[in-house]
Design an enzyme around this catalytic site. Sequence first.
Site, PDB file in Angstrom:
ATOM      1  N   ASP A  82      -2.922   7.175  -2.838  1.00 36.63           N
ATOM      2  CA  ASP A  82      -1.877   6.494  -2.069  1.00 36.63           C
ATOM      3  C   ASP A  82      -1.135   5.505  -2.973  1.00 36.63           C
ATOM      4  O   ASP A  82      -1.385   5.440  -4.181  1.00 36.63           O
ATOM      5  CB  ASP A  82      -2.455   5.825  -0.815  1.00 36.63           C
ATOM      6  N   ASP A 103      -0.960   2.181  -3.579  1.00 41.71           N
ATOM      7  CA  ASP A 103      -1.627   1.172  -4.410  1.00 41.71           C
ATOM      8  C   ASP A 103      -2.964   1.665  -4.940  1.00 41.71           C
ATOM      9  O   ASP A 103      -3.727   0.902  -5.529  1.00 41.71           O
ATOM     10  CB  ASP A 103      -1.793  -0.147  -3.647  1.00 41.71           C
ATOM     11  N   SER A 151       0.823  -1.208   0.000  1.00 43.63           N
ATOM     12  CA  SER A 151       0.000   0.000   0.000  1.00 43.63           C
ATOM     13  C   SER A 151       0.862   1.266   0.000  1.00 43.63           C
ATOM     14  O   SER A 151       1.730   1.431  -0.847  1.00 43.63           O
ATOM     15  CB  SER A 151      -0.957  -0.022   1.188  1.00 43.63           C
ATOM     16  N   ASP A 205      -5.792   2.562  -3.600  1.00 38.40           N
ATOM     17  CA  ASP A 205      -7.104   2.203  -3.050  1.00 38.40           C
ATOM     18  C   ASP A 205      -7.615   3.275  -2.090  1.00 38.40           C
ATOM     19  O   ASP A 205      -8.692   3.152  -1.524  1.00 38.40           O
ATOM     20  CB  ASP A 205      -7.074   0.831  -2.369  1.00 38.40           C
TER      21      ASP A 205
END
Length: 497
Positions: free
Chosen positions: A283, A285, A139, A287
């Site tokens: 962010d 990744d 992430s 999501d």
Amino acid sequence: MSQTATTAMTPKMIYNIYIFEFNLLISYNIIIEHLILKVNNMLDENIFKAYDIRGVYPDELNEESAKNIGRAFIKYTRAKTVLVGEDARVSTPALRKAILSAIQESGANIIFANQLTTPMFYFAVVDSKVDAGIMITASHNPGKYNGFKMVWGDATPIGEGSGMEEIKKLAIENIEIKKSKNNTPGEITKIDIKEKYIKKILSLVRISEIKSMKISVDAGNGMAGIILPRLLKQLPQLNVENLFFDIDMSFPNHEANPVKEETLKTLKKSIEQSDAHFGVAYDGDADRIGFLDENGEFIRSDFIFCAILPKLLSKYPESAILYDLRCSKILPEEIKRLGGKPLMTRVGHAFIKKQLSASNGAGAAELSSHFYFKDFYGVECSDLMLLYLLIIVSENNKPLSKIIAPFKKYMQSGEINFEVKNKNKKITEIKNKYGKKTKNYSNIDGIRLEFEEDGGLWWWFNVRASNTEPLLRLNIEANNKDLLEKKLAELTEIIEK
């Protein structure tokens, strides 16, 4: 002189002693080598989080642990076909090679979707009709981290209480989940889902409702850069200032975290210089998505979700709308006002998605800037959130700050972190002090207590323990600034003593 004389050792006796000591030394070395091998192959239990698997590469998460996790994943899910996607971290190729090998050796087929965002991964899993999926990502974490998000074939997450504990146990035991002699290694098929993903999200809104406007978009050198150029190409009415669209997950410009003020400096400057209607930050990744208004002011995710509620509840009237327990009281009030059913949840995507599915809700918001949609399999889709906001700004025909202003009725502390050695003990101490005075009490995630004061004043607070660090996280809201400051000082003193 003593009658007990020392018997002289014969050459044969000396030889036997040497042989014994030599064999003992060999056995000792074998034991040491075995222990070293076991330590090297040992999984760090701390990489298993409530929502995913995550750790520093290679100290906490390496190729051997990836293999163990891959075998455990297949053993637990019994998946015959698995979709695997990845982000662009430096350690990703090594972890990918290891986990693909383990999945294949376990007899499962693999659909490899290559580099993609996490929302694209969710779409690819459902669209490909596989049994389960694994995304190699950490992430927004710094580049030295990596990890795995795991889901079932309908994009339902595998997390705490939904399979993570079982996979952890199997992986740590290394079950020596040995490959069966009867297993035929699985096959790998490669796919590219970019165009299908864009077609999917554009089918969920009317992009013709989006008027001409200028926006600044910061991809943070994360995975959003792989899809944003294609998506924005479908919106020629937009004038877009592109920031850090080149993918480099060492994050050379700033941490890709849209809720940290210090990561938004370049975006604020871009909004000011380009006279943009608003700014957008993704962010690592992709999501999560954060928004800044035309003045460069960060907008809380609960406020921004209030702005798009009319769209969700006109599409799904009287539906449940979920929000995590840190969100402002204004959000459930707006949900009720628009005819929806507000449902409070604990923090974390794995828990929210489960409750969203169970309630057949239209959507959900998390203070960390995760936004979930029934239309998108009940999971996060930051790109869809962007499209909804573009439509809302177009329809209102006024600055975003004016759209958000009615939702700023109350005062919030924001989330404050405190280093605490014994987190549970401190939570119990706080509960004992305030528990008898509360109007409403919840323990779905730490403790959340609501209070009424004289003169129509009210306040609430939530204290919960971090899943990964020795931290307590505090959120307070009140309908009066002085009351907020008083209670913040009060709770800070208790936590820090």
